[in-house]
Design a protein around this motif. Structure first.
Motif, PDB file in Angstrom:
ATOM      1  N   ASP A  16       0.881  -1.163   0.000  1.00  0.00           N
ATOM      2  CA  ASP A  16       0.000   0.000   0.000  1.00  0.00           C
ATOM      3  C   ASP A  16       0.917   1.212   0.000  1.00  0.00           C
ATOM      4  O   ASP A  16       1.471   1.585   1.041  1.00  0.00           O
ATOM      5  CB  ASP A  16      -0.901  -0.010   1.230  1.00  0.00           C
ATOM      6  CG  ASP A  16      -1.872   1.166   1.259  1.00  0.00           C
ATOM      7  OD1 ASP A  16      -2.873   1.086   1.977  1.00  0.00           O
ATOM      8  OD2 ASP A  16      -1.629   2.163   0.553  1.00  0.00           O
ATOM      9  N   SER A  17       1.105   1.814  -1.149  1.00  0.00           N
ATOM     10  CA  SER A  17       2.029   2.939  -1.264  1.00  0.00           C
ATOM     11  C   SER A  17       1.549   4.156  -0.473  1.00  0.00           C
ATOM     12  O   SER A  17       2.361   4.952  -0.008  1.00  0.00           O
ATOM     13  CB  SER A  17       2.204   3.314  -2.739  1.00  0.00           C
ATOM     14  OG  SER A  17       2.837   2.272  -3.447  1.00  0.00           O
ATOM     15  N   ALA A  18       0.257   4.291  -0.311  1.00  0.00           N
ATOM     16  CA  ALA A  18      -0.280   5.446   0.417  1.00  0.00           C
ATOM     17  C   ALA A  18       0.159   5.449   1.874  1.00  0.00           C
ATOM     18  O   ALA A  18       0.346   6.508   2.482  1.00  0.00           O
ATOM     19  CB  ALA A  18      -1.794   5.468   0.319  1.00  0.00           C
ATOM     20  N   THR A  19       0.324   4.264   2.426  1.00  0.00           N
ATOM     21  CA  THR A  19       0.726   4.153   3.831  1.00  0.00           C
ATOM     22  C   THR A  19       2.127   3.560   3.998  1.00  0.00           C
ATOM     23  O   THR A  19       2.567   3.320   5.125  1.00  0.00           O
ATOM     24  CB  THR A  19      -0.275   3.284   4.613  1.00  0.00           C
ATOM     25  OG1 THR A  19      -0.284   1.971   4.039  1.00  0.00           O
ATOM     26  CG2 THR A  19      -1.678   3.880   4.569  1.00  0.00           C
ATOM     27  N   SER A  20       2.800   3.316   2.871  1.00  0.00           N
ATOM     28  CA  SER A  20       4.159   2.743   2.897  1.00  0.00           C
ATOM     29  C   SER A  20       4.210   1.447   3.694  1.00  0.00           C
ATOM     30  O   SER A  20       5.087   1.245   4.553  1.00  0.00           O
ATOM     31  CB  SER A  20       5.157   3.765   3.463  1.00  0.00           C
ATOM     32  OG  SER A  20       5.200   4.923   2.663  1.00  0.00           O
ATOM     33  N   THR A  21       3.261   0.591   3.425  1.00  0.00           N
ATOM     34  CA  THR A  21       3.133  -0.664   4.158  1.00  0.00           C
ATOM     35  C   THR A  21       3.228  -1.847   3.201  1.00  0.00           C
ATOM     36  O   THR A  21       2.699  -1.793   2.085  1.00  0.00           O
ATOM     37  CB  THR A  21       1.797  -0.714   4.917  1.00  0.00           C
ATOM     38  OG1 THR A  21       1.699   0.434   5.775  1.00  0.00           O
ATOM     39  CG2 THR A  21       1.684  -1.974   5.757  1.00  0.00           C
ATOM     40  N   VAL A  22       3.891  -2.879   3.657  1.00  0.00           N
ATOM     41  CA  VAL A  22       4.019  -4.116   2.908  1.00  0.00           C
ATOM     42  C   VAL A  22       3.256  -5.204   3.668  1.00  0.00           C
ATOM     43  O   VAL A  22       3.337  -5.268   4.903  1.00  0.00           O
ATOM     44  CB  VAL A  22       5.487  -4.543   2.760  1.00  0.00           C
ATOM     45  CG1 VAL A  22       5.622  -5.695   1.785  1.00  0.00           C
ATOM     46  CG2 VAL A  22       6.351  -3.363   2.323  1.00  0.00           C
ATOM     47  N   PHE A  23       2.545  -6.029   2.943  1.00  0.00           N
ATOM     48  CA  PHE A  23       1.758  -7.093   3.563  1.00  0.00           C
ATOM     49  C   PHE A  23       2.213  -8.455   3.057  1.00  0.00           C
ATOM     50  O   PHE A  23       2.728  -8.585   1.949  1.00  0.00           O
ATOM     51  CB  PHE A  23       0.270  -6.915   3.235  1.00  0.00           C
ATOM     52  CG  PHE A  23      -0.303  -5.604   3.682  1.00  0.00           C
ATOM     53  CD1 PHE A  23      -0.454  -4.551   2.785  1.00  0.00           C
ATOM     54  CD2 PHE A  23      -0.693  -5.415   4.998  1.00  0.00           C
ATOM     55  CE1 PHE A  23      -0.984  -3.337   3.185  1.00  0.00           C
ATOM     56  CE2 PHE A  23      -1.223  -4.208   5.421  1.00  0.00           C
ATOM     57  CZ  PHE A  23      -1.363  -3.163   4.507  1.00  0.00           C
ATOM     58  N   LEU A  24       1.988  -9.465   3.873  1.00  0.00           N
ATOM     59  CA  LEU A  24       2.179 -10.837   3.448  1.00  0.00           C
ATOM     60  C   LEU A  24       0.982 -11.646   3.940  1.00  0.00           C
ATOM     61  O   LEU A  24       0.823 -11.845   5.147  1.00  0.00           O
ATOM     62  CB  LEU A  24       3.471 -11.436   3.998  1.00  0.00           C
ATOM     63  CG  LEU A  24       3.732 -12.881   3.575  1.00  0.00           C
ATOM     64  CD1 LEU A  24       3.996 -12.942   2.056  1.00  0.00           C
ATOM     65  CD2 LEU A  24       4.917 -13.475   4.324  1.00  0.00           C
ATOM     66  N   GLN A  25       0.154 -12.055   3.015  1.00  0.00           N
ATOM     67  CA  GLN A  25      -0.969 -12.925   3.339  1.00  0.00           C
ATOM     68  C   GLN A  25      -0.499 -14.362   3.209  1.00  0.00           C
ATOM     69  O   GLN A  25      -0.001 -14.756   2.153  1.00  0.00           O
ATOM     70  CB  GLN A  25      -2.137 -12.656   2.383  1.00  0.00           C
ATOM     71  CG  GLN A  25      -3.330 -13.569   2.592  1.00  0.00           C
ATOM     72  CD  GLN A  25      -4.029 -13.332   3.919  1.00  0.00           C
ATOM     73  OE1 GLN A  25      -4.183 -12.194   4.354  1.00  0.00           O
ATOM     74  NE2 GLN A  25      -4.473 -14.404   4.559  1.00  0.00           N
TER      75      GLN A  25
END
Length: 125
Positions: free
Chosen positions: A73-82
């Motif tokens: 999510d570039s808007a929040t500078s967050t990386v996720f791993l599902q």
């Protein structure tokens, strides 16, 4: 100062799911490739998912392909791993990292410059 903070780990039964998050700051988020790595006790750190900064291409080892999904999510500078359909052997500390790895070396830990502190995932059988 570059900072990465991983969270979302915990205890889950085999076959269950977890979603890890990595909040970041201190650098231009979209300019860096992102990766998730796992380290089990006594084992080397291994890449489980990565995403390219240029075109968003994703890379997974065969062992997790179809079950793990990396996203950003570039808007929040967050990386996720599902992580779905988790297996006991996938227990370990999961780390997020950013860097500029070559396309052929997206899963190589030494290619990444900055690391989060890790979050523990335990999959019970």
């Amino acid at each position: 100062e570059v900072q990465l903070q991983a969270s979302g780990g915990g205890l889950v039964q085999a076959g269950g799911s977890l979603r890890l998050s990595c909040t970041t700051s201190g650098f231009t988020f979209d300019d860096f490739a992102k990766g998730w790595f796992r380290q089990a006790p006594g084992k080397e750190r291994e890449g489980v998912a990565s995403i390219d900064s240029i075109d968003g291409s994703t890379y997974y080892p065969l062992s997790v392909k179809g079950r793990f999904t990396i996203s950003v999510d570039s808007a929040t500078s967050t990386v996720f791993l599902q992580m779905d359909s988790l297996k006991p052997e996938e227990s370990g500390v999961y780390y997020c990292a950013v860097g500029h790895p070559h396309e052929d070396r997206m899963r190589i830990a030494s290619e990444y410059n900055y690391w989060g502190q890790g979050t523990l995932v335990t999959v019970s059988s």
